[in-house]
Write a protein that holds these residues in place. Structure first.
Motif, PDB file in Angstrom:
ATOM      1  N   HIS A 130      29.065  16.525 -20.521  1.00 24.44           N
ATOM      2  CA  HIS A 130      28.278  17.594 -21.136  1.00 24.44           C
ATOM      3  C   HIS A 130      26.781  17.368 -20.911  1.00 24.44           C
ATOM      4  CE1 HIS A 130      27.259  20.822 -23.884  1.00 24.44           C
ATOM      5  NE2 HIS A 130      26.485  19.974 -24.614  1.00 24.44           N
ATOM      6  N   GLU A 131      26.351  16.101 -21.110  1.00 25.35           N
ATOM      7  CA  GLU A 131      24.932  15.791 -20.900  1.00 25.35           C
ATOM      8  C   GLU A 131      24.554  15.958 -19.435  1.00 25.35           C
ATOM      9  OE1 GLU A 131      24.379  11.891 -22.370  1.00 25.35           O
ATOM     10  OE2 GLU A 131      24.514  12.462 -24.512  1.00 25.35           O
ATOM     11  N   THR A 132      25.450  15.584 -18.571  1.00 19.08           N
ATOM     12  CA  THR A 132      25.163  15.732 -17.136  1.00 19.08           C
ATOM     13  C   THR A 132      25.030  17.204 -16.772  1.00 19.08           C
ATOM     14  OG1 THR A 132      26.410  13.716 -16.678  1.00 19.08           O
ATOM     15  CG2 THR A 132      25.987  15.174 -14.820  1.00 19.08           C
ATOM     16  N   LEU A 133      25.923  18.007 -17.325  1.00 14.19           N
ATOM     17  CA  LEU A 133      25.854  19.441 -17.032  1.00 14.19           C
ATOM     18  C   LEU A 133      24.570  20.053 -17.573  1.00 14.19           C
ATOM     19  CD1 LEU A 133      27.198  21.952 -15.877  1.00 14.19           C
ATOM     20  CD2 LEU A 133      28.400  22.230 -18.065  1.00 14.19           C
ATOM     21  N   ARG A 165      19.111  22.270 -16.665  1.00 15.80           N
ATOM     22  CA  ARG A 165      17.668  22.226 -16.909  1.00 15.80           C
ATOM     23  C   ARG A 165      16.898  22.023 -15.608  1.00 15.80           C
ATOM     24  NH1 ARG A 165      19.196  18.469 -21.033  1.00 15.80           N
ATOM     25  NH2 ARG A 165      19.355  19.472 -23.085  1.00 15.80           N
ATOM     26  N   ASP A 166      17.358  21.072 -14.799  1.00 13.88           N
ATOM     27  CA  ASP A 166      16.668  20.812 -13.525  1.00 13.88           C
ATOM     28  C   ASP A 166      16.702  22.044 -12.637  1.00 13.88           C
ATOM     29  OD1 ASP A 166      16.212  18.258 -14.423  1.00 13.88           O
ATOM     30  OD2 ASP A 166      17.950  17.380 -13.361  1.00 13.88           O
ATOM     31  N   GLN A 167      17.831  22.704 -12.590  1.00 18.82           N
ATOM     32  CA  GLN A 167      17.957  23.885 -11.736  1.00 18.82           C
ATOM     33  C   GLN A 167      17.079  25.029 -12.248  1.00 18.82           C
ATOM     34  OE1 GLN A 167      19.666  23.636  -8.993  1.00 18.82           O
ATOM     35  NE2 GLN A 167      19.127  25.685  -8.263  1.00 18.82           N
ATOM     36  N   ALA A 168      16.986  25.156 -13.601  1.00 18.08           N
ATOM     37  CA  ALA A 168      16.148  26.216 -14.176  1.00 18.08           C
ATOM     38  C   ALA A 168      14.680  25.967 -13.873  1.00 18.08           C
ATOM     39  CB  ALA A 168      16.377  26.324 -15.682  1.00 18.08           C
ATOM     40  N   GLN A 169      14.283  24.706 -13.900  1.00 15.02           N
ATOM     41  CA  GLN A 169      12.905  24.396 -13.577  1.00 15.02           C
ATOM     42  C   GLN A 169      12.605  24.585 -12.089  1.00 15.02           C
ATOM     43  OE1 GLN A 169      12.239  20.459 -14.974  1.00 15.02           O
ATOM     44  NE2 GLN A 169      12.347  21.024 -17.168  1.00 15.02           N
ATOM     45  N   LYS A 170      13.572  24.265 -11.256  1.00 18.92           N
ATOM     46  CA  LYS A 170      13.339  24.384  -9.821  1.00 18.92           C
ATOM     47  C   LYS A 170      13.412  25.847  -9.348  1.00 18.92           C
ATOM     48  CE  LYS A 170      15.054  19.739  -8.727  1.00 18.92           C
ATOM     49  NZ  LYS A 170      16.077  18.949  -7.988  1.00 18.92           N
ATOM     50  N   ASP A 171      14.386  26.579  -9.823  1.00 17.00           N
ATOM     51  CA  ASP A 171      14.612  27.957  -9.331  1.00 17.00           C
ATOM     52  C   ASP A 171      14.895  28.872 -10.523  1.00 17.00           C
ATOM     53  OD1 ASP A 171      14.976  30.169  -7.808  1.00 17.00           O
ATOM     54  OD2 ASP A 171      16.680  29.341  -6.642  1.00 17.00           O
ATOM     55  N   PRO A 172      13.862  29.359 -11.218  1.00 17.38           N
ATOM     56  CA  PRO A 172      14.101  30.225 -12.391  1.00 17.38           C
ATOM     57  C   PRO A 172      14.734  31.556 -12.008  1.00 17.38           C
ATOM     58  CG  PRO A 172      11.876  29.319 -12.411  1.00 17.38           C
ATOM     59  CD  PRO A 172      12.442  29.005 -11.090  1.00 17.38           C
ATOM     60  N   ARG A 173      14.451  32.051 -10.834  1.00 18.42           N
ATOM     61  CA  ARG A 173      14.999  33.336 -10.405  1.00 18.42           C
ATOM     62  C   ARG A 173      16.523  33.273 -10.340  1.00 18.42           C
ATOM     63  NH1 ARG A 173      12.160  35.400  -5.133  1.00 18.42           N
ATOM     64  NH2 ARG A 173      13.615  37.111  -5.624  1.00 18.42           N
TER      65      ARG A 173
END
Length: 587
Positions: free
Chosen positions: A557-560, A565-573
C-alpha cells in the motif's frame, strides 16, 4: 518517454525485491548458497598443491628468463619473500630444477669471463684491468657456489698494480662472503679448500691473505693461514684421531679374549706439532795412507852446479870471494883424503920415476860446488758426511694408556653366575698384549696401566629414538587428513547451525498453510494426541505468518501511494486524465 521507461524499470525491480523478501524460502536459499560456497572454497584449498621454493635470491635477468620458461612449460608458480623467491608445486620441484639446470639456468648474478668477449677495440688499459678483475671474481664465485652447503658467494679481490721496484711491491688479498643454506654449515676442511682455491687462482696471492666470512659476519678462515705452529682445530682433530686409533686397536685386540663388552681403554697422546730442520757435517779420522784415495800429488826438484856469483856490499871485501869455511865433517873428510894422497906420493917416490920425462909429483884438481832440492806433496781424500734433516710434524712424543678389564663370569655353587677376578698370569699376558699393540717405548717415556675390576651393571644409556609423531611422512599424512577433517567439521557446523533450523522453519511454515487451505474447503484435518508444545509452536507460526502478511500488505500500500505521488508530481496532466476517465466512467 525515457523517464517513464526508467520509472517502469524501477517499479519492476522494487516489485521483484518485494516478492523476494516476501518469499519465505529466501533465507534458506541464501544460507544454502553460502554454505556451498564455503565448502567449495575449503575443498579447493585442501586440493591445492603444496608450493616449494624453486630458486631464491635471483637476479632480475635470471628471474625473468625462468618465469618465461615456466610459462612455456605450463608450470604454475608463485612469488614469495618480496619477489626474491619463486615457488612451484612440490611434486614438480626436482624435475623443473633439473630441466632448467640443463639449460644453464639460473646463470647467477655475477659475470664470468664471458665479459671479456664483448670488449671494444679502443678500450683503455684501466677498463680492461677492471673487466678482468670482475670476470675473475665472477668465476671464483661460481666455483665456490658449486659446494653443497653454499647457496651464494661473493668474491672481492684487491690486486695492487705491479711495480718494477721490489720495495714497492705489495701482495694481493681476497675476501669471500658465503651465504649458506638454512641449517647448513661448512667444515674446516671446506674453508681451507676455499682459501686454497682462491689463492691458486690469483697470481702471488698467499693463503693467509684470504678471508672467508659467512652471512652472519662470522670469521671462518683461521688467522695465520697455513702456519701449523698455531693451535687450531686441525691439530685437535688429528690428536683425537690418533688417540681413537690406538684405543680401537687395543679394544679390538683384547675383545677376542675377554669379550667386547668386558674391556675399556683410554689413550692420551702427546703430539709434537713443531717444525724443525738441522744440518750435520761429519769428518772421519785419518786412516792408513795405503787405503786412502789420493786426490793430488805435487813434486818439485831443483839442481845447481858451480860457484855462486860474487855479490855483496860494494868495496874491497865484497869484490873478493868469501873464504870457504869447512865444516867439521868436511874437515875430517879432507884430512882423510890428504893422508891418502900423502901415502900415494910416498909410494910413487919409493918406486922411482915412471917413463921418460914424467914428473913424479901428482897435483889434485879443486872440487866444484853442487846443490840439489827435492820436494813432494800428496793430498788424500777426506771422508766427509753432510746430512740435512727436515723433521715431520705430528710425531707422537708420549703415550699414556689406561685399560680396565672386567671380571670373568663363572657359575657358582648355587647355580648363579658370579664374577671372578682374573689371575696374575692372565693379567700379565693381557699387559704384554697391550704393550705390543700400542708399540710401547721406554725411550719415549710411554706409560701403561692395566686394571682388573668389576664393571657396573647399569646399562649404557642409548641415544633416544625419535618419537613416532616426529616421522615426516606421518606429519605430512596428518596435515592432509587434517584439511579434509576441517572441511567435514565446517560442513557439520553449517548444517547444524544454519541450514537445519532454516529447513525446519520452512517445513513448519508449509504445514499451517496447507491446513488453512484445507479448512476453507470444509475438510479440516486435526491430529489427535499432539503435545501442548507443538500446539503452541503452531500458533506462534500462524501469528508470524499473519504478521508477515499484514506487513506485506502495508508495504504494498505504501509503495503504491509513493508511486502515485511521484507520478503526480512528475506528470500532473496524466493524473488529471486518469481522474477524468474515472469520473466519466463512473457517470
Amino acid at each position: 518517454m525515457s523517464a517513464q521507461a526508467t520509472q517502469g524499470t524501477d517499479q519492476k525491480l522494487s516489485g521483484l525485491m518485494d516478492r523476494l523478501k516476501a518469499n519465505p524460502r529466501l533465507p534458506l536459499i541464501v544460507a544454502g548458497a553460502a554454505a556451498i560456497a564455503i565448502l567449495v572454497v575449503l575443498f579447493l584449498w585442501a586440493r591445492a598443491p603444496d608450493y616449494r621454493v624453486l630458486f631464491s635470491n635471483l637476479s632480475d635477468s635470471d628471474g625473468g628468463v625462468i618465469i618465461a620458461r615456466l610459462d612455456q612449460m605450463q608450470v604454475p608458480y608463485r612469488f614469495s619473500e618480496g619477489g626474491q623467491a619463486i615457488l612451484i608445486p612440490a611434486e614438480s620441484v626436482e624435475q623443473t630444477r633439473m630441466a632448467l639446470a640443463s639449460e644453464g639456468l639460473p646463470k647467477g648474478g655475477g659475470v664470468g669471463f664471458e665479459l671479456m668477449d664483448g670488449q671494444s677495440f679502443g678500450i683503455s688499459q684501466f677498463a680492461e684491468h677492471v673487466n678482468y678483475q670482475r670476470a675473475l671474481e665472477g668465476e671464483l664465485a661460481r666455483s665456490i657456489e658449486s659446494i653443497d652447503s653454499v647457496q651464494t658467494a661473493r668474491v672481492h679481490l684487491a690486486m695492487p698494480q705491479e711495480s718494477v721496484f721490489v720495495r714497492d711491491r705489495r701482495q694481493p688479498s681476497a675476501s669471500v662472503i658465503l651465504t649458506l643454506y638454512r641449517n647448513r654449515a661448512v667444515s674446516e676442511g671446506q674453508v681451507s679448500a676455499i682459501t686454497h682455491l682462491v689463492s691458486a687462482s690469483v697470481s702471488n696471492l698467499p693463503v693467509n691473505q684470504v678471508t672467508v666470512v659467512d652471512q652472519n659476519g662470522n670469521l671462518l678462515s683461521q688467522p695465520g693461514g697455513d702456519d701449523t705452529r698455531n693451535l687450531n682445530d686441525a691439530q685437535l682433530k688429528y690428536t683425537a684421531q690418533v688417540e681413537e686409533n690406538y684405543r680401537k686397536r687395543i679394544e679390538t685386540l683384547l675383545s677376542t679374549i675377554v669379550g667386547h663388552s668386558n674391556v675399556r681403554a683410554q689413550v692420551t697422546a702427546n703430539i709434537d706439532f713443531s717444525i724443525g730442520e738441522h744440518t750435520q757435517e761429519t769428518y772421519d779420522p785419518n786412516q792408513d795412507p795405503n787405503q786412502a784415495s789420493v786426490r793430488s800429488i805435487q813434486s818439485s826438484e831443483s839442481v845447481q852446479s858451480g860457484s855462486g856469483g860474487i855479490g855483496g856490499v860494494p868495496g874491497a871485501l865484497s869484490n873478493q870471494p868469501a873464504p870457504t869455511v869447512p865444516s867439521p865433517v868436511e874437515n875430517a873428510a879432507n884430512n882423510e883424503q890428504n893422508q891418502n894422497n900423502a901415502q900415494q906420493n910416498n909410494a910413487q917416490q919409493n918406486n922411482g920415476q915412471q917413463g921418460d920425462g914424467e914428473e913424479a909429483a901428482t897435483t889434485q884438481a879443486p872440487a866444484v860446488p853442487r846443490s840439489s832440492t827435492n820436494s813432494s806433496t800428496t793430498n788424500y781424500e777426506i771422508n766427509r758426511l753432510i746430512r740435512h734433516v727436515q723433521e715431520d710434524t705430528g710425531q707422537v712424543q708420549r703415550l699414556s694408556v689406561a685399560v680396565v678389564v672386567n671380571y670373568r663370569e663363572q657359575a657358582g655353587e648355587n647355580g648363579q653366575t658370579e664374577l671372578v677376578a682374573l689371575s696374575d698370569e692372565e693379567m700379565a699376558r693381557i699387559q704384554r698384549l697391550v704393550r705390543e699393540g700400542m708399540g710401547f717405548s721406554e725411550a719415549r717415556g710411554d706409560s701403561l696401566e692395566v686394571v682388573n675390576a668389576a664393571f657396573s651393571q647399569q646399562a649404557t644409556p642409548e641415544s633416544p629414538e625419535p618419537a613416532w609423531y616426529e616421522n615426516p611422512e606421518l606429519i605430512s599424512l596428518a596435515k592432509t587428513l587434517g584439511r579434509y577433517l576441517l572441511i567435514a567439521i565446517v560442513a557439520f557446523i553449517l548444517w547444524r547451525k544454519l541450514l537445519k533450523p532454516l529447513v525446519e522453519r520452512q517445513q513448519a511454515l508449509q504445514a499451517p498453510a496447507g491446513t488453512t487451505a484445507t479448512g476453507s474447503s470444509g475438510t479440516l484435518l486435526a491430529t489427535a494426541g499432539d503435545d501442548e508444545d507443538e500446539e503452541t509452536e503452531e500458533s506462534d507460526i500462524a501469528e508470524q505468518i499473519a504478521k508477515k502478511q499484514k506487513r506485506r500488505q502495508r508495504i504494498e500500500h505504501e509503495t503504491l501511494l509513493s508511486t502515485v505521488r511521484d507520478q503526480a508530481q512528475k506528470d500532473p496532466r496524466m493524473v488529471a486524465m486518469i481522474l477524468r476517465g474515472w469520473i466519466n466512467g463512473k457517470d
